[in-house]
Design a protein around this motif. Structure first.
Motif, PDB file in Angstrom:
ATOM      1  N   GLU A 147       0.842  -1.209   0.000  1.00  0.00           N
ATOM      2  CA  GLU A 147       0.000   0.000   0.000  1.00  0.00           C
ATOM      3  C   GLU A 147       0.875   1.256   0.000  1.00  0.00           C
ATOM      4  OE1 GLU A 147      -3.238  -0.340  -0.591  1.00  0.00           O
ATOM      5  OE2 GLU A 147      -2.731  -2.475  -0.611  1.00  0.00           O
ATOM      6  N   GLY A 148       2.025   1.136   0.638  1.00  0.00           N
ATOM      7  CA  GLY A 148       2.980   2.254   0.647  1.00  0.00           C
ATOM      8  C   GLY A 148       3.423   2.595  -0.761  1.00  0.00           C
ATOM      9  N   ILE A 149       3.607   1.571  -1.581  1.00  0.00           N
ATOM     10  CA  ILE A 149       4.002   1.796  -2.980  1.00  0.00           C
ATOM     11  C   ILE A 149       2.900   2.534  -3.739  1.00  0.00           C
ATOM     12  CG2 ILE A 149       4.390   0.601  -5.190  1.00  0.00           C
ATOM     13  CD1 ILE A 149       6.344  -1.113  -3.894  1.00  0.00           C
ATOM     14  N   LYS A 150       1.641   2.170  -3.430  1.00  0.00           N
ATOM     15  CA  LYS A 150       0.519   2.857  -4.115  1.00  0.00           C
ATOM     16  C   LYS A 150       0.521   4.350  -3.772  1.00  0.00           C
ATOM     17  CE  LYS A 150      -2.641  -1.074  -4.194  1.00  0.00           C
ATOM     18  NZ  LYS A 150      -3.814  -1.624  -3.513  1.00  0.00           N
ATOM     19  N   ILE A 151       0.715   4.645  -2.475  1.00  0.00           N
ATOM     20  CA  ILE A 151       0.736   6.056  -2.052  1.00  0.00           C
ATOM     21  C   ILE A 151       1.910   6.768  -2.710  1.00  0.00           C
ATOM     22  CG2 ILE A 151       1.006   7.606  -0.064  1.00  0.00           C
ATOM     23  CD1 ILE A 151      -0.354   5.365   1.642  1.00  0.00           C
ATOM     24  N   GLN A 152       3.052   6.068  -2.727  1.00  0.00           N
ATOM     25  CA  GLN A 152       4.259   6.627  -3.350  1.00  0.00           C
ATOM     26  C   GLN A 152       4.011   6.983  -4.823  1.00  0.00           C
ATOM     27  OE1 GLN A 152       8.192   4.390  -3.127  1.00  0.00           O
ATOM     28  NE2 GLN A 152       7.538   3.875  -5.184  1.00  0.00           N
ATOM     29  N   ASP A 153       3.460   6.010  -5.561  1.00  0.00           N
ATOM     30  CA  ASP A 153       3.278   6.226  -6.997  1.00  0.00           C
ATOM     31  C   ASP A 153       2.222   7.293  -7.296  1.00  0.00           C
ATOM     32  OD1 ASP A 153       5.168   4.344  -7.304  1.00  0.00           O
ATOM     33  OD2 ASP A 153       3.820   2.706  -7.891  1.00  0.00           O
ATOM     34  N   LYS A 154       1.186   7.328  -6.456  1.00  0.00           N
ATOM     35  CA  LYS A 154       0.072   8.239  -6.730  1.00  0.00           C
ATOM     36  C   LYS A 154       0.380   9.675  -6.298  1.00  0.00           C
ATOM     37  CE  LYS A 154      -4.964   8.402  -6.259  1.00  0.00           C
ATOM     38  NZ  LYS A 154      -6.130   7.766  -5.653  1.00  0.00           N
ATOM     39  N   TYR A 155       0.988   9.831  -5.136  1.00  0.00           N
ATOM     40  CA  TYR A 155       1.120  11.191  -4.591  1.00  0.00           C
ATOM     41  C   TYR A 155       2.554  11.672  -4.343  1.00  0.00           C
ATOM     42  CZ  TYR A 155      -3.923  10.979  -3.785  1.00  0.00           C
ATOM     43  OH  TYR A 155      -5.271  10.884  -3.947  1.00  0.00           O
ATOM     44  N   TYR A 156       3.491  10.745  -4.095  1.00  0.00           N
ATOM     45  CA  TYR A 156       4.828  11.213  -3.701  1.00  0.00           C
ATOM     46  C   TYR A 156       5.764  11.380  -4.911  1.00  0.00           C
ATOM     47  CZ  TYR A 156       9.427  11.420  -1.546  1.00  0.00           C
ATOM     48  OH  TYR A 156      10.699  11.809  -1.199  1.00  0.00           O
ATOM     49  N   THR A 157       5.871  10.348  -5.726  1.00  0.00           N
ATOM     50  CA  THR A 157       6.814  10.411  -6.850  1.00  0.00           C
ATOM     51  C   THR A 157       6.508  11.564  -7.811  1.00  0.00           C
ATOM     52  OG1 THR A 157       7.174   8.050  -6.615  1.00  0.00           O
ATOM     53  CG2 THR A 157       7.935   9.021  -8.668  1.00  0.00           C
ATOM     54  N   PRO A 158       5.228  11.868  -8.106  1.00  0.00           N
ATOM     55  CA  PRO A 158       4.988  13.028  -8.982  1.00  0.00           C
ATOM     56  C   PRO A 158       5.556  14.333  -8.419  1.00  0.00           C
ATOM     57  CG  PRO A 158       2.991  11.727  -8.781  1.00  0.00           C
ATOM     58  CD  PRO A 158       3.973  11.169  -7.803  1.00  0.00           C
ATOM     59  N   LYS A 159       5.697  14.420  -7.094  1.00  0.00           N
ATOM     60  CA  LYS A 159       6.250  15.641  -6.486  1.00  0.00           C
ATOM     61  C   LYS A 159       7.769  15.582  -6.405  1.00  0.00           C
ATOM     62  CE  LYS A 159       2.552  17.246  -3.414  1.00  0.00           C
ATOM     63  NZ  LYS A 159       1.506  16.221  -3.298  1.00  0.00           N
ATOM     64  N   SER A 160       8.312  14.425  -6.021  1.00  0.00           N
ATOM     65  CA  SER A 160       9.749  14.330  -5.731  1.00  0.00           C
ATOM     66  C   SER A 160      10.558  13.703  -6.861  1.00  0.00           C
ATOM     67  CB  SER A 160       9.984  13.517  -4.457  1.00  0.00           C
ATOM     68  OG  SER A 160       9.907  14.338  -3.326  1.00  0.00           O
ATOM     69  N   ASN A 161       9.892  13.167  -7.867  1.00  0.00           N
ATOM     70  CA  ASN A 161      10.580  12.498  -8.982  1.00  0.00           C
ATOM     71  C   ASN A 161      11.474  11.353  -8.540  1.00  0.00           C
ATOM     72  OD1 ASN A 161       9.525  14.113 -11.049  1.00  0.00           O
ATOM     73  ND2 ASN A 161      10.960  15.743 -10.479  1.00  0.00           N
ATOM     74  N   GLN A 162      11.127  10.714  -7.470  1.00  0.00           N
ATOM     75  CA  GLN A 162      11.884   9.552  -6.998  1.00  0.00           C
ATOM     76  C   GLN A 162      11.003   8.787  -6.031  1.00  0.00           C
ATOM     77  OE1 GLN A 162      15.174  11.664  -5.027  1.00  0.00           O
ATOM     78  NE2 GLN A 162      14.357  10.934  -3.080  1.00  0.00           N
ATOM     79  N   PRO A 163      11.359   7.527  -5.717  1.00  0.00           N
ATOM     80  CA  PRO A 163      10.559   6.801  -4.733  1.00  0.00           C
ATOM     81  C   PRO A 163      10.800   7.355  -3.327  1.00  0.00           C
ATOM     82  CG  PRO A 163      12.392   5.442  -5.495  1.00  0.00           C
ATOM     83  CD  PRO A 163      12.411   6.698  -6.308  1.00  0.00           C
ATOM     84  N   PHE A 164       9.963   6.949  -2.370  1.00  0.00           N
ATOM     85  CA  PHE A 164      10.218   7.302  -0.970  1.00  0.00           C
ATOM     86  C   PHE A 164      11.621   6.853  -0.601  1.00  0.00           C
ATOM     87  CE2 PHE A 164       5.478   6.900   0.048  1.00  0.00           C
ATOM     88  CZ  PHE A 164       5.353   8.208   0.477  1.00  0.00           C
TER      89      PHE A 164
END
Lengths: 420, 286
Positions: free
Chosen positions: A309-326
């Motif tokens: 589920e962490g990956i889903k949050i990462q792909d949906k909301y984090y990576t578009p902002k940071s251009n990298q995984p958590f």
């Protein structure tokens, strides 16, 4: 004429009705300060931490049917009555700025709680402000053990401390010596001369005694230095079998590059919560970053197995902002945002004392924690904090210890620079 | 012995780098009595230029230092024409505050455009190359930067001391009105000096990209050390700045290895304080 007047009146009435109804149903904002180093040597990590908090807030405020997280299915908190608003603030990696920014956030911005501050040296004074004001302070990744040894009531920390990581490092060395005949007998420590670095070094010294690891080099350095030549030369002349490193961001890449320049490597180099964990730093280091090790609470490889589920949050909301995984640091700030939101939900609103009581006493499911849950001890330390030791291979963090999580046979000793 | 040699060579190479970074600042300060507070950010801009040329066009910093040198010459000249010139002759702090504003602008522009990420060029021609000398390992990128430093400082010294242009620069530095009466266009001299100052730091920044990471804060400590070098060496004295830079590099290196790494900058600034107290005009100042 009369008809047009009536039309205008009806239109105005309709507009007023829309305005009143939208005002009546608008969710109330709960402000949460995100106090991180947005400029200065650790700015990359600081910005990632803010992005992670904002990613968590997106999950909380919006309806996310695709994510299986306690607050994802609903919109906002307490049946949509509240939404979270992040107020980012920059402490520049400076303790005095962290203190004044914490005061500003609580007194002027009227934030309900602060999440921060990445640098332990900044977290310490900022959380002291919170404690005096009886306000909540949630800390994701600052790892100095001293932070939870102050008897604070309003301070909670998610990350495993340097003490926990140091013990894990020496346990791994003991295992390697026993099972793999690694012959690791001497230790060198290189660390930034800050709250974080000094405490990491103290914990390393304590842990080393456990397995009679002889400390042959103790090298503090000033962060943001123009060079680390004499520091690395000190390590090289002592030639320890293993080096524990506590160097953040750019200092980490400078340390690695300087070791390459003097053509020296120990058998193993294990890092605390540092630039090692930052994918952006590793990308810039390229293959020079290979074979270094570090303690981690998150990597994309680990997440696939244990935190889908962490990956889903990462792909949906984090990576578009940071251009990298958590990374290990940023995700822990997101976890603390989720914990705070769950506590507000249970308390029925932003009541500091009620929320504090709930955070202090209850267990929280956490889809972004390696252990899957968060539960704080009376000192505010997350008793469920877990970290694994990884080794970097071509931009990929391979888990090597504890054996329960191991997915890779590590390269020990590290491959020398001239044989890469 | 090999440790001593290594520390000595590390100190010399650091000193040569500081000399290259400080040379332009020394000229501007000496001739115009203006502190260019944006010197560190000029260095950062030069590093970004060579980084992006290396990253996008795959041109090695060993060649692109020419581009960063030229760009920074232009940036220096433009800074003088548009920012510094208007503040000269006003309050004593006006040029300093104007260049401070420029430094903030440049830093925040790069922070905004390029993020605070650390950017490091890998696989450059000199990347990771070393050679041994008297038991010490010398990093080729640092060695090449050191050689360039010697060339640039020597060229600047030759320009100032041996050419008609240099004599005009010296005359302007000594007495602006008298120089104007002798027919020297002091406006052009100031423009040129600011440009040359920029070009020196442009070359330094370009070459540093071969072994150091670029980020918006990279110029901070370098510019602080450059100010110390110039004040220690004597305002406007190029040989003085060179000697001071080498001294600072050696003090930093020996203190870092033989005393304590955390004290290396303490020792640098302590020496500066002592020299300023004993000889306020610096080692080579007049």
């Amino acid at each position: 004429m009369k008809q047009s007047k009536r039309t205008v009146f009806i239109a105005m009435l309709a507009l007023a009705a829309i305005f009143v109804s939208s005002a009546a149903f608008a969710a109330e904002e709960i402000k949460v300060g995100a106090l991180f180093p947005l400029t200065g040597p650790a700015a990359v990590s600081g910005q990632n931490c803010v992005n992670a908090v904002q990613a968590a807030v997106e999950v909380i405020n919006k309806k996310n049917a695709d994510i299986n997280d306690p607050l994802a299915a609903q919109e906002g908190l307490v049946g949509g009555k509240y939404v979270i608003k992040v107020v980012p603030a920059d402490h520049q990696g400076k303790p005095d700025v962290a203190k004044s920014e914490a005061e500003r956030l609580y007194n002027q911005e009227k934030v309900f709680a602060i999440i921060g501050c990445y640098n332990s040296s900044a977290t310490k004074p900022a959380s002291a402000v919170a404690e005096r004001a009886k306000k909540l302070f949630l800390c994701g990744c600052s790892s100095s053990a001293a932070l939870t040894e102050r008897g604070y009531k309003y301070f909670f920390r998610h990350a495993p401390t340097d003490a926990i990581e140091s013990v894990e490092f020496v346990d791994y060395i003991a295992y390697l010596n026993k099972e793999k005949n690694a012959g690791i007998k001497t230790l060198g420590i290189i660390y930034e001369n800050t709250e974080f670095g000094k405490h990491a070094a103290e914990e390393a010294v304590k842990a080393a005694k456990k397995i009679d690891l002889k400390i042959v080099a103790d090298v503090p350095f000033n962060n943001g230095a123009t060079n680390l030549n004499s520091e690395v030369q000190k390590l090289k002349s002592a030639n320890p079998d293993v080096v524990f490193g506590a160097a953040l961001g750019g200092d980490y890449s400078l340390w690695v590059r300087t070791m390459k320049q003097v053509n020296w490597l120990p058998k193993m180099a294990i890092n605390y919560c540092t630039g090692y964990q930052n994918p952006a730093v590793q990308k810039e280091l390229g293959s020079d970053g290979n074979f270094f090790m570090g303690g981690m609470g998150y990597s994309p490889e680990l997440a696939k197995q244990f935190m889908p589920e962490g990956i889903k949050i990462q792909d949906k909301y984090y990576t578009p902002k940071s251009n990298q995984p958590f990374d290990s640091d940023s995700i822990q700030e997101a976890v603390m945002m989720m914990v705070l939101a769950q506590a507000i939900e249970k308390a029925g609103g932003p009541d500091t004392e009620k929320v504090r009581e709930i955070i202090a006493t209850q267990e929280f499911p956490s889809t972004m924690s390696l252990s899957g849950k968060v539960k704080f001890s009376p000192d505010g330390q997350n008793a469920e904090a877990l970290s694994v030791i990884t080794q970097l291979h071509e931009q990929s963090y391979k888990t090597v210890f504890p054996l329960k999580y191991k997915d890779f046979e590590p390269t020990i000793p590290m491959t020398p620079w001239d044989k890469r | 012995m090999s440790n001593f040699m290594q520390v000595l060579i590390d100190g010399l190479l650091s000193g040569l780098l500081y000399a290259l970074v400080s040379a332009g600042l020394s000229m501007i300060w000496g001739v115009m009595d203006v502190i260019n507070f944006a010197h560190g950010e000029f260095l950062m801009v030069a590093m970004y230029i060579c980084y992006w040329l290396g990253f996008i066009l795959k041109i090695d910093p060993l060649f692109t230092w020419v581009a960063s040198g030229i760009f920074l010459f232009i940036l220096g000249a433009v800074t003088y024409r548009w920012i510094v010139k208007g503040s000269l002759g006003k309050a004593a702090m006006a040029p300093l505050l104007a260049t401070f504003g420029l430094s903030m602008l440049l830093k925040n522009f790069c922070m905004n455009r390029f993020s605070p990420n650390f950017r490091l060029l890998s696989g450059t021609l000199l990347d990771g190359k070393t050679f041994e000398f008297c038991g010490a390992i010398i990093s080729l990128p640092q060695f090449v930067t050191g050689i360039f430093s010697l060339i640039v400082v020597a060229a600047l010294y030759w320009l100032v001391k041996k050419t008609r242009l240099g004599w005009a620069i010296q005359a302007t530095a000594m007495d602006k009105e008298a120089a104007e009466l002798m027919g020297i266009d002091t406006e052009k001299i100031f423009l040129l000096v600011f440009g040359l100052g920029g070009a020196c730091v442009g070359v330094a920044g370009g070459l540093m990209t071969t072994y150091l990471a670029v980020h918006p804060e990279v110029g901070g400590l370098f510019s602080l050390i450059a100010f110390v070098v110039v004040a220690l060496g004597g305002f406007g004295s190029i040989p003085g700045a060179f000697a001071a830079a080498i001294l600072i590099g050696l003090v930093e290196s020996f203190t870092g290895f033989y005393v304590a790494a955390v004290l290396k900058y303490v020792a640098v600034f302590a020496i500066y304080l002592v020299v300023i107290l004993v000889r306020p005009k610096g080692l080579f100042g007049w």
